[in-house]
Design a protein around this motif. Sequence first.
Motif, PDB file in Angstrom:
ATOM      1  N   ASP A  57     -37.296  -7.121  17.997  1.00 56.95           N
ATOM      2  CA  ASP A  57     -37.874  -5.940  18.635  1.00 56.95           C
ATOM      3  C   ASP A  57     -38.720  -6.319  19.855  1.00 56.95           C
ATOM      4  OD1 ASP A  57     -39.674  -7.134  16.740  1.00 56.95           O
ATOM      5  OD2 ASP A  57     -41.013  -5.422  17.013  1.00 56.95           O
ATOM      6  N   LEU A  58     -39.045  -7.606  20.010  1.00 59.79           N
ATOM      7  CA  LEU A  58     -39.901  -8.043  21.105  1.00 59.79           C
ATOM      8  C   LEU A  58     -39.129  -8.176  22.410  1.00 59.79           C
ATOM      9  CD1 LEU A  58     -42.175 -10.836  19.551  1.00 59.79           C
ATOM     10  CD2 LEU A  58     -42.600  -8.375  19.709  1.00 59.79           C
ATOM     11  N   SER A  59     -39.794  -7.834  23.498  1.00 64.96           N
ATOM     12  CA  SER A  59     -39.243  -8.112  24.826  1.00 64.96           C
ATOM     13  C   SER A  59     -39.280  -9.615  25.070  1.00 64.96           C
ATOM     14  CB  SER A  59     -40.082  -7.399  25.889  1.00 64.96           C
ATOM     15  OG  SER A  59     -41.381  -7.983  25.958  1.00 64.96           O
ATOM     16  N   PRO A  60     -38.514 -10.128  26.040  1.00 65.02           N
ATOM     17  CA  PRO A  60     -38.590 -11.560  26.350  1.00 65.02           C
ATOM     18  C   PRO A  60     -40.015 -12.026  26.658  1.00 65.02           C
ATOM     19  CG  PRO A  60     -36.662 -10.612  27.391  1.00 65.02           C
ATOM     20  CD  PRO A  60     -37.433  -9.464  26.810  1.00 65.02           C
ATOM     21  N   LEU A  61     -40.782 -11.205  27.373  1.00 69.44           N
ATOM     22  CA  LEU A  61     -42.159 -11.578  27.697  1.00 69.44           C
ATOM     23  C   LEU A  61     -43.004 -11.698  26.440  1.00 69.44           C
ATOM     24  CD1 LEU A  61     -44.470 -12.104  29.672  1.00 69.44           C
ATOM     25  CD2 LEU A  61     -44.783  -9.611  29.845  1.00 69.44           C
ATOM     26  N   PHE A  62     -42.915 -10.700  25.556  1.00 72.72           N
ATOM     27  CA  PHE A  62     -43.716 -10.727  24.334  1.00 72.72           C
ATOM     28  C   PHE A  62     -43.245 -11.820  23.379  1.00 72.72           C
ATOM     29  CE2 PHE A  62     -45.474  -6.112  24.433  1.00 72.72           C
ATOM     30  CZ  PHE A  62     -46.260  -6.461  25.520  1.00 72.72           C
ATOM     31  N   CYS A  63     -41.953 -12.092  23.366  1.00 70.97           N
ATOM     32  CA  CYS A  63     -41.432 -13.202  22.569  1.00 70.97           C
ATOM     33  C   CYS A  63     -42.037 -14.511  23.056  1.00 70.97           C
ATOM     34  CB  CYS A  63     -39.911 -13.249  22.662  1.00 70.97           C
ATOM     35  SG  CYS A  63     -39.142 -14.669  21.832  1.00 70.97           S
ATOM     36  N   SER A  64     -42.045 -14.703  24.362  1.00 70.71           N
ATOM     37  CA  SER A  64     -42.609 -15.912  24.934  1.00 70.71           C
ATOM     38  C   SER A  64     -44.096 -16.038  24.608  1.00 70.71           C
ATOM     39  CB  SER A  64     -42.412 -15.901  26.455  1.00 70.71           C
ATOM     40  OG  SER A  64     -42.946 -17.059  27.050  1.00 70.71           O
ATOM     41  N   GLN A  65     -44.824 -14.917  24.637  1.00 73.05           N
ATOM     42  CA  GLN A  65     -46.250 -14.940  24.312  1.00 73.05           C
ATOM     43  C   GLN A  65     -46.481 -15.319  22.858  1.00 73.05           C
ATOM     44  OE1 GLN A  65     -47.825 -11.102  25.402  1.00 73.05           O
ATOM     45  NE2 GLN A  65     -47.727 -11.517  27.604  1.00 73.05           N
ATOM     46  N   CYS A  66     -45.695 -14.755  21.969  1.00 70.20           N
ATOM     47  CA  CYS A  66     -45.843 -15.056  20.551  1.00 70.20           C
ATOM     48  C   CYS A  66     -45.552 -16.528  20.270  1.00 70.20           C
ATOM     49  CB  CYS A  66     -44.905 -14.170  19.725  1.00 70.20           C
ATOM     50  SG  CYS A  66     -45.194 -14.269  17.931  1.00 70.20           S
ATOM     51  N   LEU A  67     -44.497 -17.032  20.878  1.00 70.31           N
ATOM     52  CA  LEU A  67     -44.134 -18.435  20.661  1.00 70.31           C
ATOM     53  C   LEU A  67     -45.180 -19.381  21.239  1.00 70.31           C
ATOM     54  CD1 LEU A  67     -40.283 -18.331  21.330  1.00 70.31           C
ATOM     55  CD2 LEU A  67     -41.465 -18.373  19.126  1.00 70.31           C
ATOM     56  N   ALA A  68     -45.808 -18.995  22.338  1.00 78.56           N
ATOM     57  CA  ALA A  68     -46.864 -19.832  22.915  1.00 78.56           C
ATOM     58  C   ALA A  68     -48.050 -19.931  21.957  1.00 78.56           C
ATOM     59  CB  ALA A  68     -47.311 -19.262  24.260  1.00 78.56           C
TER      60      ALA A  68
END
Length: 261
Positions: free
Chosen positions: A194-205
Amino acid sequence: MGLLRHVLLFLFVFLFTTSAESADPSGEFCNTDTNISSNQTSENIDRLLSQLVSGTILNGYIATSYGKAKDQVFGLAQCRADVTGKDCSTCIEDAAREVRKRCPNQADARIWYDFCFLRYDIKDFFGEVDTGFGIFFYNVGNVTDPETFNKELATLTDRITSKAVVAGNKGNGRDKTKLTPFLTLYALVQCTRDLSPLFCSQCLAIATGNFQTICNNRKGCRVLYSSCYVRYELYPFYFPLDSDTTNASKDYHVSVFYKRP
């Protein structure tokens, strides 16, 4: 570590030997601040769970809701992108059954397995990065060359994070790198879809940031959040499995952190 002390509300540690085939979950979260307020909400959760199971078996992922107004419940379920359909089906069926047993009175509940994740809530959480509750597994053994290991781990996690945010990869990135002729480092990252690429990247960081704190210099680590999952090991754990027969230690400690909203 100072920041972690501020967000730490409770912590338990125990030693165990991990098994990917165990029916026991990796962990669960039953939010005692959100108790089920009506029979209708409880019934809607049961109906929602049925939809989550069938949708995940069909597509490997589903985010949906059931009911109306104050009794509406929102749910998400997802299997790791590398697992087989059979393993996905078994996992999500176990998750739906166990989450109601373990969180019978909570309207906000989550459960993690090696192969899948499931959650529901009376609040619409779709598309949001949620790292408020985390489960951290770390290997009891330390690496022998921390400087080289951490450099290679950082390079590997950057590479697979870049893969995870590419459309079509279903929020998943996984790869390996040779540390020596006899030792390979394996890593995997997975965002909820459900995450956008930006939010996915933030979560993984945020998740991989724990590699240098809680899991610093450890031979293996897993970080489980409600929006993403990261893991590295010195043995094969994602599919297709390598034929690597390294006799790596699989003894782990587990820590749980919860930051109240």
